[in-house]
Enzyme design. Structure first.
Site, PDB file in Angstrom:
ATOM      1  N   GLY A 319      -4.851  34.523  11.667  1.00 35.06           N
ATOM      2  CA  GLY A 319      -4.869  35.991  11.754  1.00 35.06           C
ATOM      3  C   GLY A 319      -6.242  36.531  11.355  1.00 35.06           C
ATOM      4  O   GLY A 319      -6.759  37.451  11.985  1.00 35.06           O
ATOM      5  N   TRP A 322      -8.640  35.715  14.088  1.00 34.53           N
ATOM      6  CA  TRP A 322      -8.398  36.585  15.250  1.00 34.53           C
ATOM      7  C   TRP A 322      -9.301  37.820  15.176  1.00 34.53           C
ATOM      8  O   TRP A 322      -9.793  38.310  16.187  1.00 34.53           O
ATOM      9  CB  TRP A 322      -6.926  37.011  15.279  1.00 34.53           C
ATOM     10  CG  TRP A 322      -6.594  37.967  16.397  1.00 34.53           C
ATOM     11  CD1 TRP A 322      -6.197  37.655  17.663  1.00 34.53           C
ATOM     12  CD2 TRP A 322      -6.646  39.398  16.351  1.00 34.53           C
ATOM     13  NE1 TRP A 322      -5.998  38.791  18.402  1.00 34.53           N
ATOM     14  CE2 TRP A 322      -6.268  39.887  17.613  1.00 34.53           C
ATOM     15  CE3 TRP A 322      -6.968  40.325  15.359  1.00 34.53           C
ATOM     16  CZ2 TRP A 322      -6.197  41.236  17.915  1.00 34.53           C
ATOM     17  CZ3 TRP A 322      -6.908  41.681  15.657  1.00 34.53           C
ATOM     18  CH2 TRP A 322      -6.532  42.126  16.927  1.00 34.53           C
ATOM     19  N   HIS A 323      -9.512  38.317  13.934  1.00 32.52           N
ATOM     20  CA  HIS A 323     -10.291  39.539  13.786  1.00 32.52           C
ATOM     21  C   HIS A 323     -11.758  39.328  14.122  1.00 32.52           C
ATOM     22  O   HIS A 323     -12.417  40.244  14.621  1.00 32.52           O
ATOM     23  CB  HIS A 323     -10.165  40.076  12.358  1.00 32.52           C
ATOM     24  CG  HIS A 323      -8.860  40.768  12.127  1.00 32.52           C
ATOM     25  ND1 HIS A 323      -7.721  40.093  11.772  1.00 32.52           N
ATOM     26  CD2 HIS A 323      -8.517  42.069  12.226  1.00 32.52           C
ATOM     27  CE1 HIS A 323      -6.733  40.959  11.661  1.00 32.52           C
ATOM     28  NE2 HIS A 323      -7.183  42.158  11.930  1.00 32.52           N
ATOM     29  N   GLY A 324     -12.281  38.180  13.817  1.00 38.85           N
ATOM     30  CA  GLY A 324     -13.691  37.984  14.115  1.00 38.85           C
ATOM     31  C   GLY A 324     -14.118  36.570  13.826  1.00 38.85           C
ATOM     32  O   GLY A 324     -13.490  35.865  13.031  1.00 38.85           O
ATOM     33  N   PHE A 474     -13.090  43.387  17.981  1.00 41.36           N
ATOM     34  CA  PHE A 474     -12.196  42.239  17.834  1.00 41.36           C
ATOM     35  C   PHE A 474     -11.554  41.896  19.174  1.00 41.36           C
ATOM     36  O   PHE A 474     -10.777  41.043  19.317  1.00 41.36           O
ATOM     37  CB  PHE A 474     -11.122  42.518  16.780  1.00 41.36           C
ATOM     38  CG  PHE A 474     -11.715  42.934  15.450  1.00 41.36           C
ATOM     39  CD1 PHE A 474     -12.887  42.347  14.996  1.00 41.36           C
ATOM     40  CD2 PHE A 474     -11.119  43.899  14.677  1.00 41.36           C
ATOM     41  CE1 PHE A 474     -13.445  42.728  13.793  1.00 41.36           C
ATOM     42  CE2 PHE A 474     -11.666  44.280  13.462  1.00 41.36           C
ATOM     43  CZ  PHE A 474     -12.832  43.698  13.024  1.00 41.36           C
TER      44      PHE A 474
END
Lengths: 474, 331
Positions: A319, A322-324, A474
């Protein structure tokens, strides 16, 4: 074309008017053209990626509908996963893993000569790949019927209100709405418009104003002290919330104008009483996606406590990633994972403590909110800081290096006006007055007064340079 | 579809929408009027009050323009005493030629009777296209053609947005009320002395090093050409009223970071424009005034403290006096 630009106002007005004038059978085409146009305003060439993802998953969907054999079905699912995640990997993670491998090799005295890719990160790629993946996974699981209409499926992947930053919708919710015959409903349109205004207010009055202060501190970490770090981190907590939830409100409001109900993405997250509660309230469409398509398939809490902890950590680490593509995001995810695991591990202990100390429920919940908020703020340091080194300076400085803070009273006065409004509305929402249905229940004058207030707050207090939404990256 | 809705319902909704819009326009005008009236009562604050203060001092013999490099560097007391002329410092933090040109236009349209205009130059202005910083002039959108022309070019749909009278006070309304309730001291005739010792900022050092190393790009040259036209207009407008314009380059505390190609090109360009338009170009940095290489005169790398401002202003005045005497002799 940013949501907080006049171009978008004209675009949405034109699309909405055409939508209700257009015959039902052609509406999918109108929305598809509008969605592709919307995306191509950012980058013409990257529409190819959306189309590639659409064709792959549409084809996989059709084949899954006809295939009965477990092995063949699994192969089809793997094809979709490989295509979507492969695209995501190349455009978002290649350089990160390449640089990390180079760093490790340099540390070990080895050579690593793989070239970096000079590509722009396609806006919204993390969102639409997850959305389209949910379609094939649900089909594979037999939870969904195949969408045979290519145009409607393409619209499901690219529906412009939620294309670039969510909410990440499920096919089971969105596809039927895209085929449904819709008539113009003034009440729904009013509530959609009010939600758009509310989202814009959060974005331009609060988030973009706080961003000026946050950027001044976080882009110049060594020149500040602990008090300033603390204030800037509080400011960032509200900046990112208002930025992202503001985007989600505009997306939900815009979709509502077109007769589509998108899922709620935020529910007063800073009123959460623990980290699990926080994830039930923050970026709900992502947290439920991770739960349904990662945490539960990994085994969830069905294979013992240790396995559950491992599953939680894997889910939150991914997770974070996933953001960066940076170690800061990995660490951010790890901290959330540890907090969730700690919460599970100490459940009985905490209950025992509460029953012994008999702290009144309302005081306990306020204390829990304060602790949760501060833990979230700690994790935001890693999320916002440009480098891991800066994050550590900020955390260390906040704990030790206190002094007179760097503040801009005028800027804070602007933001405070917005924050007071935000917290009042959030408190009302927490008492069961969600903004969505709120307008329908109010007399016309109240609705108009609220609209006028929001419009003039945006005109007078809004930051007016079209700052990009944080989650676009993102 | 729209046709499925009962016509009377649709008509009612249309009437509501029109009444709502009429209310919006009326409120917009009313808010604009209230804010304008509040604005006219302030003369402090960089969100518009300083414009009023400058307008009130439009007849000062010497007017100083520029950014913080003007505001903190040109001591109006020294100018007034040495030249025996009234001086007002209209420098404003973070502002550039856009601000100066619009302010100049407002002053001239109100009958400015100055003899000298001093513009303290900031080389980085030539590489920055940030008209939005001078948006506080939107208040004068209906009054001044130069303000109007500049603002409509500051972004897409700007002409449309500026039809809203409330929007003209975007981001300045709170500041107006703050200065209306509690006016803040604005120094001495616009000059703000800074009594501080040198503070080394890591960010400033990094930025200076990056600037020194950066090459001039094609994009830089495009912005520079546009900006230089405005500088030329600035001088032309003043010369049209027989006002002498002085372009002055102030000092920087370099401390090992040498001047880069962008900075030296900017000074060449400024000098060229000044010579072309009949303005005086003065280098008052450490190359001309060696004392100004001393750390004790600085607050940070770019800004002088009050001792430095005193020294800088004395040199500026000497140069203006010498130029004036040369001009008088040649006449």
């Amino acid at each position: 074309m940013l949501f907080n630009s006049l171009q978008f106002v004209f675009f949405l007005t034109a699309v909405s008017l055409l939508f209700y004038v257009c015959p039902h059978r052609l509406r999918w085409l109108l929305l598809l053209v509008a969605s592709y146009t919307f995306y191509m305003c950012w980058n013409v060439f990257y529409i190819v990626l959306i189309i590639a993802s659409t064709i792959t998953d549409y084809t996989v969907g059709l084949l899954l509908g006809r295939t009965k054999g477990a092995t063949a079905r699994r192969a089809l699912l793997v094809t979709s996963l490989a295509m979507n995640l492969g695209m995501l990997f190349v455009f978002k993670y290649w350089n990160f893993f390449n640089e990390s491998a180079a760093d490790i090799c340099a540390y070990l005295g080895l050579s690593w000569q793989v070239p970096a890719l000079q590509v722009l990160l396609p806006v919204g790629i993390s969102f639409y790949t997850f959305q389209t993946l949910s379609y094939t996974i649900d089909l594979y699981r037999g939870k969904l019927k195949t969408e045979t209409h290519f145009g409607r499926f393409a619209l499901f992947v690219s529906f412009f209100p939620q294309l670039v930053a969510g909410p990440i919708e499920r096919a089971g919710r969105l596809l039927p709405q895209l085929s449904r015959r819709t008539t113009f409903d003034p009440g729904r349109a009013t509530s959609g418009l009010l939600l758009i205004l509310w989202g814009l207010f959060k974005k331009v009055v609060i988030a973009d104003r706080l961003a000026i202060y946050v950027d001044a501190v976080y882009s110049n970490v060594p020149d500040h002290n602990g008090t300033t770090y603390l204030l800037a981190t509080y400011a960032f907590a509200f900046q990112i919330y208002c930025d992202f939830s503001g985007y989600s409100d505009i997306a939900i409001g815009s979709a509502r104008l077109l007769g589509v109900n998108l899922m709620k993405n935020f529910n007063s997250p800073y009123f959460a009483r623990n980290m699990q509660d926080f994830w039930h309230r923050w970026h709900i469409s992502l947290s439920t996606w991770l739960r349904d398509y990662l945490y539960i398939p990994l085994g969830g809490n069905r294979h013992g406590v240790n396995r559950m902890f491992i599953n939680l950590m894997i889910t939150m680490l991914l997770g974070g990633l996933w953001h960066g593509s940076s170690w800061n995001f990995v660490l951010w995810g790890a901290l959330h994972g540890v907090a969730l695991a700690f919460l599970k591990a100490t459940e009985n202990l905490r209950e025992g403590f509460y029953s012994v100390t008999r702290i009144p429920e309302n005081i306990r919940s306020v204390l829990q909110m304060i602790v949760t908020f501060h833990f979230v703020c700690l994790t935001w340091v890693f999320f916002r800081a440009d480098t891991l080194g800066d994050s550590l300076i900020i955390v260390r400085g906040t704990l030790s290096n206190w002094g007179a803070p760097f503040i801009d009273p005028l800027l804070l006065a602007h933001a405070a006006l917005g924050l007071v409004t935000l917290l009042t509305v959030e408190a009302l929402q927490a008492r069961g007055e969600p903004l969505g249905p709120w307008p329908r229940k109010q007399p016309m004058l109240t609705r108009w007064a609220a609209s006028y207030l929001l419009i003039f707050a945006i005109l007078l207090l809004g930051v007016e340079n079209g700052v990009q939404f944080i989650y676009f990256q993102f | 579809m729209l046709s499925r809705i009962c016509p009377s319902t649709l008509n009612r909704q249309l009437v509501f929408a029109l009444v709502f819009l009429a209310g919006l326009v009326a409120l917009d005008r009313s808010i604009g009027l209230v804010l304008r009236s509040a604005y006219e009562r302030i003369s402090t604050g960089d969100a518009g009050g300083q414009i009023n203060a400058a307008v009130q001092h439009k007849d000062a013999d010497v007017l100083v323009f520029g950014s913080s490099l003007a505001r903190y560097h040109v001591d109006t007391r020294v100018v007034s005493k040495s030249l025996d002329r009234q001086c007002f410092n209209a420098g404003c933090d973070g502002q550039d030629i856009y601000y100066a040109r619009m302010l100049q236009s407002l002053l001239f349209s109100r009958g400015c009777e100055s003899k000298h205009i001093v513009y303290v130059l900031d080389w980085s202005d030539l590489y920055r296209d940030d008209l939005a910083r001078a948006k506080m002039f939107a208040i004068f959108f209906d009054e001044d053609p130069i303000v109007r022309d500049m603002l409509v070019n500051s972004g897409p749909f700007e002409r449309l947005k500026l039809q809203s009278h409330a929007y003209r006070f975007n981001s300045v309304a709170v500041s107006i009320f703050r200065h209306l309730i509690a006016p803040k001291g604005e120094g001495i005739d616009g000059y703000v002395p800074v009594d501080a010792e040198y503070f080394s900022s890591a960010k400033q050092t990094l930025e200076m090093t990056q600037h020194a190393m950066a090459a001039v790009t094609a994009e830089d040259r495009a912005i520079m050409a546009e900006k230089l036209d405005i500088y030329a207009d600035f001088i032309r407008a003043a010369r049209g009223l027989d006002i002498q314009v002085v372009f002055a380059v102030g000092p920087t505390f370099r401390d090992g970071v040498e001047m880069g190609p962008k900075e030296s090109l900017a000074y060449e360009a400024f000098q060229h424009v000044a010579e072309q338009q009949d303005a005086l170009f003065l280098r008052l940095d450490a190359s001309a005034v060696p004392e100004l290489a001393d750390r004790k005169y600085f607050r940070d790398r770019r800004h002088l403290n009050s001792d430095g401002a005193d020294l800088f202003t004395r040199r500026l005045v000497e140069a203006i006096r010498s130029f004036d005497s040369r001009t008088t002799t040649s006449q």
